[in-house]
Write a protein that holds these residues in place. Structure first.
Motif, short mmCIF file in Angstrom:
data_model
loop_
_atom_site.label_atom_id
_atom_site.label_comp_id
_atom_site.label_asym_id
_atom_site.label_seq_id
_atom_site.Cartn_x
_atom_site.Cartn_y
_atom_site.Cartn_z
N TYR A 335 0.83 -1.20 0.00
CA TYR A 335 0.00 0.00 0.00
C TYR A 335 0.87 1.26 0.00
CZ TYR A 335 -3.92 -3.09 1.10
OH TYR A 335 -4.87 -4.08 1.05
N GLU A 336 1.99 1.21 0.70
CA GLU A 336 2.89 2.36 0.70
C GLU A 336 3.47 2.58 -0.70
OE1 GLU A 336 6.63 4.21 3.26
OE2 GLU A 336 6.18 2.05 3.39
N TYR A 337 3.78 1.49 -1.40
CA TYR A 337 4.28 1.59 -2.78
C TYR A 337 3.22 2.24 -3.68
CZ TYR A 337 5.82 0.27 -7.45
OH TYR A 337 6.19 0.31 -8.77
N LEU A 338 1.96 1.79 -3.53
CA LEU A 338 0.87 2.35 -4.33
C LEU A 338 0.71 3.84 -4.04
CD1 LEU A 338 -1.88 -0.42 -4.06
CD2 LEU A 338 -0.43 0.09 -6.03
N PHE A 339 0.82 4.21 -2.77
CA PHE A 339 0.66 5.62 -2.40
C PHE A 339 1.73 6.49 -3.06
CE2 PHE A 339 0.83 9.43 0.15
CZ PHE A 339 -0.49 9.65 0.51
N LEU A 340 2.93 5.97 -3.14
CA LEU A 340 4.05 6.74 -3.67
C LEU A 340 4.10 6.74 -5.20
CD1 LEU A 340 6.81 5.63 -1.14
CD2 LEU A 340 5.69 7.86 -1.25
N HIS A 341 3.45 5.77 -5.85
CA HIS A 341 3.60 5.63 -7.30
C HIS A 341 2.29 5.72 -8.09
CE1 HIS A 341 7.30 3.76 -5.67
NE2 HIS A 341 7.86 4.27 -6.76
N VAL A 342 1.14 5.61 -7.44
CA VAL A 342 -0.14 5.72 -8.15
C VAL A 342 -0.78 7.05 -7.73
CG1 VAL A 342 -2.41 4.71 -8.55
CG2 VAL A 342 -0.41 3.22 -8.19
N PRO A 343 -0.91 8.02 -8.64
CA PRO A 343 -1.33 9.38 -8.27
C PRO A 343 -2.63 9.45 -7.46
CG PRO A 343 -0.59 9.33 -10.54
CD PRO A 343 -0.61 7.91 -10.07
N TYR A 344 -3.68 8.77 -7.91
CA TYR A 344 -4.98 8.92 -7.26
C TYR A 344 -5.09 8.14 -5.95
CZ TYR A 344 -6.39 11.32 -11.49
OH TYR A 344 -6.49 12.22 -12.51
N PHE A 345 -4.07 7.38 -5.61
CA PHE A 345 -4.07 6.67 -4.33
C PHE A 345 -3.93 7.65 -3.16
CE2 PHE A 345 -2.90 3.35 -1.27
CZ PHE A 345 -3.68 2.29 -1.72
N VAL A 346 -3.52 8.89 -3.48
CA VAL A 346 -3.35 9.91 -2.45
C VAL A 346 -4.67 10.25 -1.77
CG1 VAL A 346 -3.71 11.96 -3.90
CG2 VAL A 346 -2.11 12.07 -1.97
N GLU A 347 -5.78 9.92 -2.43
CA GLU A 347 -7.10 10.17 -1.82
C GLU A 347 -7.26 9.41 -0.50
OE1 GLU A 347 -11.50 8.78 -2.73
OE2 GLU A 347 -10.82 10.11 -4.32
N PHE A 348 -6.51 8.32 -0.36
CA PHE A 348 -6.63 7.48 0.84
C PHE A 348 -5.74 7.96 1.99
CE2 PHE A 348 -7.22 4.00 -2.57
CZ PHE A 348 -8.53 4.39 -2.77
N ARG A 349 -5.26 9.19 1.90
CA ARG A 349 -4.31 9.68 2.91
C ARG A 349 -4.91 9.68 4.31
NH1 ARG A 349 -3.69 16.08 2.93
NH2 ARG A 349 -5.86 16.70 3.06
N ALA A 350 -6.20 10.07 4.43
CA ALA A 350 -6.89 10.01 5.73
C ALA A 350 -7.65 8.69 5.78
CB ALA A 350 -7.83 11.20 5.89
N LEU A 351 -6.98 7.65 6.27
CA LEU A 351 -7.51 6.29 6.19
C LEU A 351 -8.87 6.14 6.84
CD1 LEU A 351 -4.17 4.48 7.07
CD2 LEU A 351 -5.28 4.47 4.83
N VAL A 352 -9.08 6.82 7.95
CA VAL A 352 -10.34 6.66 8.69
C VAL A 352 -11.51 7.22 7.89
CG1 VAL A 352 -10.10 8.84 9.99
CG2 VAL A 352 -11.42 6.94 10.95
N ILE A 353 -11.29 8.33 7.17
CA ILE A 353 -12.35 8.91 6.34
C ILE A 353 -12.54 8.09 5.08
CG2 ILE A 353 -13.01 10.95 4.99
CD1 ILE A 353 -11.61 12.66 7.09
N ALA A 354 -11.44 7.54 4.57
CA ALA A 354 -11.51 6.76 3.33
C ALA A 354 -12.18 5.41 3.53
CB ALA A 354 -10.10 6.57 2.76
N PHE A 355 -11.85 4.70 4.63
CA PHE A 355 -12.27 3.30 4.74
C PHE A 355 -13.09 2.96 5.99
CE2 PHE A 355 -8.25 3.22 2.27
CZ PHE A 355 -8.79 2.75 1.08
N GLY A 356 -13.15 3.86 6.96
CA GLY A 356 -13.89 3.55 8.18
C GLY A 356 -15.35 3.24 7.91
N TRP A 357 -16.01 4.15 7.19
CA TRP A 357 -17.44 3.98 6.90
C TRP A 357 -17.69 2.74 6.04
CZ3 TRP A 357 -19.38 4.22 1.87
CH2 TRP A 357 -18.46 4.64 0.90
N LEU A 358 -16.72 2.43 5.14
CA LEU A 358 -16.87 1.28 4.26
C LEU A 358 -16.76 -0.02 5.04
CD1 LEU A 358 -17.43 0.89 1.29
CD2 LEU A 358 -14.97 0.94 0.84
N GLN A 359 -15.82 -0.06 5.98
CA GLN A 359 -15.72 -1.24 6.84
C GLN A 359 -17.00 -1.40 7.67
OE1 GLN A 359 -13.78 -1.37 10.65
NE2 GLN A 359 -12.39 -2.99 9.99
#
Length: 691
Positions: A335-359
């Motif tokens: 996941y760290e590799y994706l964050f550093l190399h896939v541009p739109y992965f930066v949306e997941f920077r605030a993990l709790v806002i990105a995935f908390g509700w989905l979990q």
């Protein structure tokens, strides 16, 4: 029977809403709306209808089409003259979401349920869907638990998934088209409201679910169905998405933003052992709740072979939990590799806002399924059987008790930001809102990011209550650096009286068209007495007058008449700088001009005095145009038009872009309507033809 189950869900959600809000209103942190009698819809309507914003102060042209559904619904409930209309709003959202989770489970995943089992499932779903740790932590901010856009997209996800799955096992093409029409409307609301904050998560979960059910209901026809769902999502969001992409790409090219985002991503990671059981943050006071959650999640994975759907949803739960945990998950390095190399992965920077509700969303599904199977397994065990009816009641009660223990702090609204708005605030707002004319308001003291009082902590509520632009200061409220320096000057000069500053203050108030000043005396961490003493000295000098004393709120009227549009023939306008504020009286150089406001984005200026220079008091933006065309320059923080015409029209060109976007949106809605009611249209056509 179904009606009874819906009533149970409604009652349960209503009780949970009351427990959450405790007679107050949900507000705090970065919340960008409030629903309360007396608050204004002006900011929402201006943004979504006219493409103009006053937050930041006098920001001007903005593209907010994507907030149409969310702020539109907020505005509707805000017009209801009922102090608890926000409760109705919250109940509606979670009721819709719960109903479709119930339909998904009772109609598709678990079929042939007995009457008692349906009652049990409906009550279970209403609890785990609304009060789960995922939704709790997803709305957690420094101020407490607040209402962002997440509950809105959360409630739309369940009907979207329901109709996606229905489309996979529906063989009747007419009915399948009807589902496509419904999905088109749902995707339109879901995609636009998720915007750049949760858009990638929405796309990801919808693709995974569509792909999963393509495998579960595998046949060649469903390959086309899978591709159709992807196409429908893209078409449904055409009306807004291309206006946002340039903003996103511009943000992603900002190296400073990317550095901060990476620190967010690293700092937001949490131990997978806690996150997997729903606890993004954990304290020892929650040990009993954690144990109960471990039991619920364990049941789900122990009974995984009971149902194909459960296998699929358990896999998704595990995957989302690893993303939610970030670099501390089993796949952290990847996941760290994706964050550093896939541009739109930066949306997941605030993990709790990105995935908390989905979990939390997936948790509500797997818990409902697995607890039901645990219930059936236990009542079928002859060793514990007493009588079937008694066993059913005992077993279901025990299982529900485990659920309640697991989620109890969430159910009672622990740490939820429920505020009680004091009468002095309402009186102050009502006074300002009753004043006629186009003017601006200055709020003191500057509250940096959020304001802290003894009754709320978050974005300044004046933004959402006043029907006039309000200058609150702070990092969220500066449309440009010049406005920041102006606020700093006003704040410091009003804090400490100095007669030598009167001309500068006069010029700034005139240039910013400020007619009223509100001293928020309940703001914590400031010397309010010092502000009061200084402001009252300016009253004695005739610059201000005390208009309302709603202690600890004080409203001062500025004894200066300015305007949104000013004119001048002085050539010094073209070389204006802040040093002139202490040398010249700007009210002599710049004169108010007559104008007609067609709407907040269109003004007709009557240049009867033949001014060469026209100043339009919104932050400088090249999207402000004139008809006929004039020379457009920057004057201080604002717009300068050099003209030779007697009449000009000032237009915000974003407004025309918004009209085009809404035209496309209407076309999409019409297509969806035809698909939904196509069957009925065919019946009417056949009837007419037969007649």
């Amino acid at each position: 029977m179904k009606r009874v189950n819906y009533i149970i869900i409604l009652i349960s959600i209503t009780i949970q809403t009351i427990l959450w809000l405790k007679g107050g209103i949900w507000y705090g942190g970065d919340q960008n709306f409030i629903i309360f009698p007396g608050s204004s819809n002006q900011e929402y309507i201006n943004a979504i209808v006219f493409g103009i914003s006053n937050y930041p102060f006098l920001a001007g042209p903005t593209i907010a089409t994507s907030f149409f559904w969310f702020w539109g619904l907020v505005s509707i409930f805000n017009m209801i003259p009922f102090i608890y209309s926000e409760y109705m709003f919250i109940i509606l959202l979670f009721f819709v979401g719960s109903i479709y989770i119930y339909k998904l489970i009772s109609e598709i995943i678990l079929s042939k349920l007995s009457g008692y089992e349906q009652l049990f499932i409906s009550l279970l779903i209403s609890i785990v869907y609304m009060s789960n740790w995922g939704i709790y932590f997803a709305d957690s901010q420094g101020s407490g638990i607040t209402f962002l856009t997440i509950p809105f997209i959360y409630s739309l996800l369940s009907p979207s998934i329901y109709y996606i799955i229905k489309s996979f096992y529906e063989n009747n093409y007419i009915d399948k088209l009807r589902y496509y029409g419904i999905l088109m409307l749902l995707f339109m609301m879901l995609g636009s409201t998720s915007n750049i904050y949760n858009f990638d998560e929405i796309i990801g979960i919808l693709i995974i679910i569509s792909l999963g059910y393509l495998i579960i209901y595998r046949n060649k026809k469903n390959i086309l169905n899978f591709l159709s769902i992807l196409a429908i999502f893209f078409i449904s969001n055409l009306y807004w998405i291309f206006s946002v992409i340039p903003i996103v790409n511009s943000t992603l090219s900002n190296t400073e933003f990317l550095k901060i985002s990476y620190q967010y991503f690293i700092g937001n990671a949490r131990p997978f052992s806690y996150v997997f059981f729903g606890f993004y943050n954990y304290t020892n006071s929650w040990i009993i709740n954690l144990i109960a959650s471990m039991i619920l999640i364990s049941i789900s994975f122990l009974l995984i072979n009971r149902n194909t759907h459960l296998i699929f949803w358990d896999i998704i739960y595990f995957l989302v939990s690893t993303l939610y945990s970030g670099i501390d998950s089993p796949f952290g390095n990847f996941y760290e590799y994706l964050f550093l190399h896939v541009p739109y992965f930066v949306e997941f920077r605030a993990l709790v806002i990105a995935f908390g509700w989905l979990q939390g969303f997936i948790f509500s599904i797997i818990t409902s399924i697995s607890v039901f199977y645990a219930y059936r397994l236990l009542i079928s065990n002859k060793k514990i059987m007493i009588r079937k009816n008694i066993s059913s009641i005992i077993v279901s009660s025990v299982l529900l008790a485990i659920v309640v223990i697991s989620l109890y702090p969430v159910m009672i609204g622990e740490n939820y930001d429920s505020i009680h708005i004091p009468e002095y605030f309402i009186k102050t707002v009502n006074y300002i809102n009753s004043q006629k004319g186009n003017f601006n308001v200055l709020a003191l003291p500057e509250t940096n990011l959020w304001i802290r009082t003894n009754w709320y902590y978050g974005n300044n509520l004046l933004v959402w209550f006043l029907n006039k632009p309000v200058f609150i200061g702070g990092s969220y409220d500066y449309a440009n650096s010049e406005l920041q320096s102006f606020y700093m000057l006003l704040n410091s000069y009003f804090y400490e009286f100095n007669s030598s500053h009167i001309l500068v203050i006069y010029n700034l108030l005139y240039l910013l068209n400020i007619k009223y000043i509100i001293l928020q005396g309940d703001a914590q961490g400031y010397n309010i007495t010092q502000y009061l003493d200084s402001l009252n000295k300016y009253v004695k000098h005739g610059l201000l007058s005390l208009a309302e004393n709603n202690s600890p709120y004080y409203v001062y009227r500025v004894n200066i008449d300015s305007s949104v549009i000013l004119g001048s023939n002085s050539s010094m306008i073209t070389s204006f700088n802040s040093s002139m504020l202490n040398k010249y009286n700007l009210s002599i150089i710049l004169r108010p001009m007559p104008y007609i406001e067609i709407n907040p984005s269109t003004y007709i200026v009557n240049n009867t005095d033949h001014y060469k220079y026209v100043i339009f008091l919104y932050s400088y933006n090249n999207l402000w145009k004139t008809m006929p065309l004039t020379i457009h320059k920057n004057f201080s923080f604002t717009n300068l038009f050099i003209t030779k015409y007697n009449n000009i029209k000032i237009i915000n060109y974003t407004y025309y872009s918004i009209i085009m976007q809404y035209t496309l949106m209407i076309i999409i809605i019409m297509i969806a309507t035809i698909l939904i009611f196509g069957k009925n249209i065919l019946k009417i056509h056949r009837f007419i033809k037969k007649r």
